[in-house]
Scaffold this active site. Structure first.
Site, short mmCIF file in Angstrom:
data_model
loop_
_atom_site.label_atom_id
_atom_site.label_comp_id
_atom_site.label_asym_id
_atom_site.label_seq_id
_atom_site.Cartn_x
_atom_site.Cartn_y
_atom_site.Cartn_z
N ALA A 21 25.53 37.11 46.43
CA ALA A 21 26.51 37.36 46.34
C ALA A 21 27.65 37.73 48.02
O ALA A 21 28.82 37.18 48.48
CB ALA A 21 26.86 38.00 45.40
N THR A 22 27.49 38.34 48.46
CA THR A 22 27.38 38.98 49.64
C THR A 22 27.30 37.40 50.93
O THR A 22 28.86 37.34 51.41
CB THR A 22 26.65 39.72 50.77
OG1 THR A 22 25.76 40.66 49.39
CG2 THR A 22 27.47 40.19 51.58
N HIS A 28 30.44 35.25 49.38
CA HIS A 28 31.70 35.47 49.50
C HIS A 28 32.10 34.99 51.17
O HIS A 28 33.34 34.93 51.41
CB HIS A 28 32.12 36.47 49.32
CG HIS A 28 33.36 38.08 49.04
ND1 HIS A 28 33.32 38.09 50.04
CD2 HIS A 28 33.97 37.45 48.69
CE1 HIS A 28 34.65 39.02 50.13
NE2 HIS A 28 34.93 38.27 48.85
N HIS A 69 30.52 42.41 34.92
CA HIS A 69 31.40 43.54 35.29
C HIS A 69 31.64 44.96 34.63
O HIS A 69 32.61 44.57 33.15
CB HIS A 69 32.79 42.98 35.76
CG HIS A 69 32.29 41.90 37.81
ND1 HIS A 69 33.27 41.24 38.23
CD2 HIS A 69 31.50 41.98 38.18
CE1 HIS A 69 32.72 40.71 39.05
NE2 HIS A 69 31.07 41.45 39.02
N ARG A 128 34.61 50.48 47.33
CA ARG A 128 35.63 50.02 48.45
C ARG A 128 37.19 50.31 48.13
O ARG A 128 37.13 49.53 46.85
CB ARG A 128 35.27 48.66 49.13
CG ARG A 128 35.50 47.15 48.23
CD ARG A 128 36.68 46.74 47.89
NE ARG A 128 36.43 45.35 47.41
CZ ARG A 128 37.41 45.64 45.91
NH1 ARG A 128 37.72 46.96 45.71
NH2 ARG A 128 37.07 44.42 45.23
N GLU A 149 36.85 48.13 38.95
CA GLU A 149 35.70 47.73 38.75
C GLU A 149 34.19 48.27 38.95
O GLU A 149 34.59 48.80 40.41
CB GLU A 149 36.42 46.33 38.77
CG GLU A 149 35.44 45.75 38.81
CD GLU A 149 35.72 44.00 39.49
OE1 GLU A 149 35.51 43.08 38.49
OE2 GLU A 149 34.84 43.65 40.51
N ASP A 169 40.22 45.09 40.06
CA ASP A 169 39.53 45.45 41.02
C ASP A 169 40.38 45.98 42.08
O ASP A 169 39.64 46.41 43.21
CB ASP A 169 38.42 44.61 41.29
CG ASP A 169 39.58 43.08 41.46
OD1 ASP A 169 41.44 43.09 41.85
OD2 ASP A 169 38.91 42.42 42.88
P1 0O2 Z 1 37.03 41.29 46.72
O1 0O2 Z 1 36.81 40.01 48.49
O2 0O2 Z 1 35.37 41.13 46.58
O3 0O2 Z 1 38.43 42.09 45.89
P2 0O2 Z 1 38.60 35.46 39.78
O4 0O2 Z 1 40.14 35.52 39.30
O5 0O2 Z 1 37.52 35.19 39.13
O6 0O2 Z 1 39.09 35.69 40.76
P3 0O2 Z 1 39.10 38.50 38.46
O7 0O2 Z 1 39.41 37.51 37.74
O8 0O2 Z 1 40.23 39.41 39.19
O9 0O2 Z 1 38.46 37.16 39.75
O10 0O2 Z 1 37.60 39.04 38.03
P4 0O2 Z 1 36.40 38.71 38.07
O11 0O2 Z 1 35.64 37.38 37.90
O12 0O2 Z 1 35.41 39.75 37.26
O13 0O2 Z 1 36.00 39.17 39.46
C1 0O2 Z 1 36.48 39.69 40.74
C2 0O2 Z 1 35.34 39.88 41.58
O14 0O2 Z 1 34.22 39.81 41.44
C3 0O2 Z 1 35.34 39.37 42.64
O15 0O2 Z 1 36.73 39.86 43.33
C4 0O2 Z 1 34.30 39.48 43.19
O16 0O2 Z 1 34.08 40.09 44.23
C5 0O2 Z 1 33.31 38.86 42.72
N1 0O2 Z 1 33.07 37.43 42.34
C6 0O2 Z 1 33.48 37.03 41.16
N2 0O2 Z 1 33.48 36.09 41.16
C7 0O2 Z 1 32.38 35.48 42.43
C8 0O2 Z 1 31.73 34.33 42.81
O17 0O2 Z 1 31.84 33.35 42.54
N3 0O2 Z 1 31.96 35.03 44.30
C9 0O2 Z 1 31.54 36.06 44.87
N4 0O2 Z 1 30.43 35.85 45.73
N5 0O2 Z 1 31.77 37.10 44.25
C10 0O2 Z 1 32.61 36.77 42.96
P5 0O2 Z 1 37.34 39.02 44.52
O18 0O2 Z 1 39.44 39.91 44.74
O19 0O2 Z 1 37.59 37.35 44.57
O20 0O2 Z 1 37.15 39.45 45.85
#
Ligand code: 0O2
Length: 273
Positions: A153-154, A157, A122, A46, A141, A73
């Site tokens: 995770a889903t 989220h 990741h 996505r 990512e 990402d």
């Molecule tokens: P979306 O809707 O998937 O785009 P952070 O500062 O911790 O939020 P960072 O440093 O940008 O995140 O990187 P990280 O930790 O690698 O997280 C990037 C993505 O990993 C997140 O994107 C989520 O998809 C997933 N992720 C990370 N931590 C969690 C968690 O605790 N729970 C779930 N369900 N997913 C997680 P976004 O931007 O949050 O959301």
């Protein structure tokens, strides 16, 4: 400040996601064609929504100038595996590729799971798309996780969304307990990994053998005595009903020799040229 042209910005990311999803799905198909266990179970991707990008920029204080560097990402590809062991196999596959370069790695597996209970590997990669304006090198990512990790995770989220990031204590506790249970489940599944892998390889092998047999029967039907070919087909159905893989393989080899002798295989060859 200049106007932000979101579509123009995001289009190359859409292209990257589409190309990478296809490439990773092709890897899975290649394993299956070769009757080899695939560490990749499924692939999706996505491009982050503008709303989600803006929220991240706000949360982390990222300027528009640094957007493409610091929001890693914008493009996301998710590779789902059956077993925890497959996650590193997939990472190694990516490391060896020449069409992408791994920039950094965030390991939320094993002892590094997030406080929320989130587990995943990741890889932030550089990937170049070819556009009409020339090549564009982007960050993508790649999230690699098991089916069980993905289920957790889903769900989590969705709850993050429902509670706008402020999950109530009692729900967070349940989620943490579920994350522990999922870790145990993943470890349990790993203990029967070899048995499951062998069963899947056998099943894929049978599918491929049947495909070969039917292709040869079809080609022979176009060339040979039709009544003879109907007999061959009946013989195939008889063997098929016994579920004896060795017999099926023996039948395939015999049919291969017959088809080669009558030139039936070359029909397929010319058709594919
Ligand atoms: P979306 O809707 O998937 O785009 P952070 O500062 O911790 O939020 P960072 O440093 O940008 O995140 O990187 P990280 O930790 O690698 O997280 C990037 C993505 O990993 C997140 O994107 C989520 O998809 C997933 N992720 C990370 N931590 C969690 C968690 O605790 N729970 C779930 N369900 N997913 C997680 P976004 O931007 O949050 O959301």
């Amino acid at each position: 400040m200049e106007i932000q042209l979101w579509k123009e910005l995001l289009d190359p990311y859409e292209q990257a996601v589409s190309e990478l999803v296809t490439k990773f799905r092709n890897l899975r198909e290649e394993y299956r064609r070769k009757n080899v266990y695939s560490p990749i179970e499924s692939v999706s991707g996505r491009v982050k929504t503008v709303k989600s990008i803006l929220e991240k920029m706000q949360k982390k204080g990222i300027s528009f100038e640094k957007l493409e560097d610091e929001v890693e990402d914008i493009a996301g590809v998710r590779i789902i595996c059956q077993f925890v062991e497959d996650i590193n196999s997939v990472a190694e596959l990516l490391e060896k590729r020449t069409d992408m370069e791994i920039r950094s790695r965030k390991d939320y597996l094993a002892n590094n799971k997030k406080n929320s209970g989130y587990r995943s590997l990741h890889l932030i990669i550089y990937y170049t798309v070819q556009t009409i304006d020339g090549p564009k090198k982007l960050q993508v990512e790649v999230q690699i996780r098991t089916m069980a990790m993905n289920f957790w995770a889903t769900t989590e989220h969705s709850l993050q969304y429902k509670y706008k990031g402020e999950i109530p204590e009692h729900v967070a506790e349940k989620l943490a307990a579920a994350a522990d249970a999922i870790e145990i489940l993943d470890n349990e599944m790993s203990t029967v990994r070899h048995e499951i892998m062998n069963a899947q390889i056998d099943s894929q092998f049978e599918t491929n053998v049947i495909k070969d047999i039917l292709r040869n029967i079809e080609n022979l039907y176009r060339l040979d005595n039709k009544r003879e070919v109907v007999k061959i087909q009946n013989e195939f159905y008889k063997i098929f009903s016994t579920h004896n893989l060795e017999e099926l393989e023996r039948f395939r080899k015999q049919l291969d020799i017959l088809a080669e002798g009558s030139g039936a295989q070359s029909i397929e060859h010319y058709k594919s040229l």
